[in-house]
Scaffold this active site. Sequence first.
Site, PDB file in Angstrom:
ATOM      1  CB  SER A 140      -7.713  -2.430  17.449  1.00 35.61           C
ATOM      2  OG  SER A 140      -6.615  -2.386  16.581  1.00 35.61           O
TER       3      SER A 140
ATOM      4  CG  ASP B 198      -2.508  -2.428  16.753  1.00 31.64           C
ATOM      5  OD1 ASP B 198      -1.717  -3.396  16.838  1.00 31.64           O
ATOM      6  OD2 ASP B 198      -3.687  -2.572  16.385  1.00 31.64           O
TER       7      ASP B 198
HETATM    8 MG    MG Z   1      -5.156  -3.867  15.912  1.00 33.98          MG
END
Ligand code: MG
Length: 449
Positions: free
Chosen positions: A93, A236
């Site tokens: 992430s 992200d």
């Molecule tokens: Mg993420």
Amino acid sequence: MFGTNGVRGIINKELTVELVLNLSRAIGTVLGPGKTAIARDSRMGGEMFTYASMSGLASTGCSVVNLGSVPTPTLQYMTPRLGCNAGVMVTASHNPPQFNGIKVIGSNGIEITRETEVQLENVYHSHEFKTVNWNEIGEITHYTTAVDEYTKGIKSLVNGDKIREKKLKVVIDGANSVGSVVTPRLLRELGCKVVSLNAQLDGSFPGRNPEPIPENLTDLSRAVVAMGADLGIAHDGDADRATFVDETGRVLWGDQSFALIASRVLAKKRGSTLVTPISSGRLIEDVAQKAGAKIDWTEVGSVVVSHRIDEIGAELGGEENGGVFYPDHQPVRDGAMTASQIVEMIALEGKTLSQLVSELPTYFNTKVKVPVPQDKKESILTALLDISKNMNRITIDGIKIIRDDGWILIRPSGTEPLYRCFAEGKTQETADRLSEEGVKLIERAKKLV
Ligand code: MG
């Protein structure tokens, strides 16, 4: 092994090929037999871990469908649609570049529950893996149309004609990762003029740190202003979140974009329900109240929000970090869906993004960390619960103390030897004062244990 969003670690140190192989054997043992979808973001080692995972899954008899480099929400969208029993996302992430990780998705497209994680951990540690006969090994195939199907799904939920009329100019910062595979193309197909930043997939993240927070988005802010764009969008690393920049170059807080979407989605139906963690503030409460919606509070964490939405059939979910869950599309955070909703709003209402934000109430907050001994975290919480027992409070996750002029949230960190104290008020002075009060409560509890 599992943290709040899957397994994460430094590549080839904590997160090794052996770990991913055996974790995948555990996934196949617990969630198989059947078909498993897999995908990865642009991180270093992504391909290596994908092959390790596919080998582990196939050895348990699961067949594997490899979607390639796509966002986490694309994998989540495709997992139930391909009739898969599970999904595996190779991603860390928003973590720094040296990290990678594994998110495990259930057959409904939502990350697995804590109970299933415990089952996987038990099989992983006991090595009781299912191993099939030579003639039952799973097949591995590639699937190349996941992005087409996913973007088609998003386009069916927004007003494409209105967006096309406005010919909005959008700068998209894909963080050198998989957001770039979807959002520029999606918004171009919706008639926007798209300029891409950091669009080449590169696991060294040369453009910026993958966490879409203001200090990492100065290039995007400057590009929006220099090009006279209507807005900027930053994802992200795995594109389940989107952060927005208005036409003046200002980076929005996550709860502002969430509140804008909430105010529109919740108002569509009287008596809607919004699911949000206890860390969300008054802005979200104001918006929900104005729309006649009720709030269902949860613990902090995106996975609990997803499962709660699914359980009660809520209309929307969201987090103060900008994660938005729109279950008409899917009950998980989805950066490209969120981006399309904000673009649609600007097109439909004929206002600039800064105007839309200026219509929201303003609150101020203060965040402080208080170090505590790791082994005292539990007993400090017990003491805090006792000290605050006569206060107006919510105790779903840590303690949220409600005041007329704001609130204080006190929670132990899941990983570090510290407590986090968040405070919010109508003015910065109020937020600071409430925060000091929170810190004093923690210090008092420390002395009692
Ligand atoms: Mg993420």
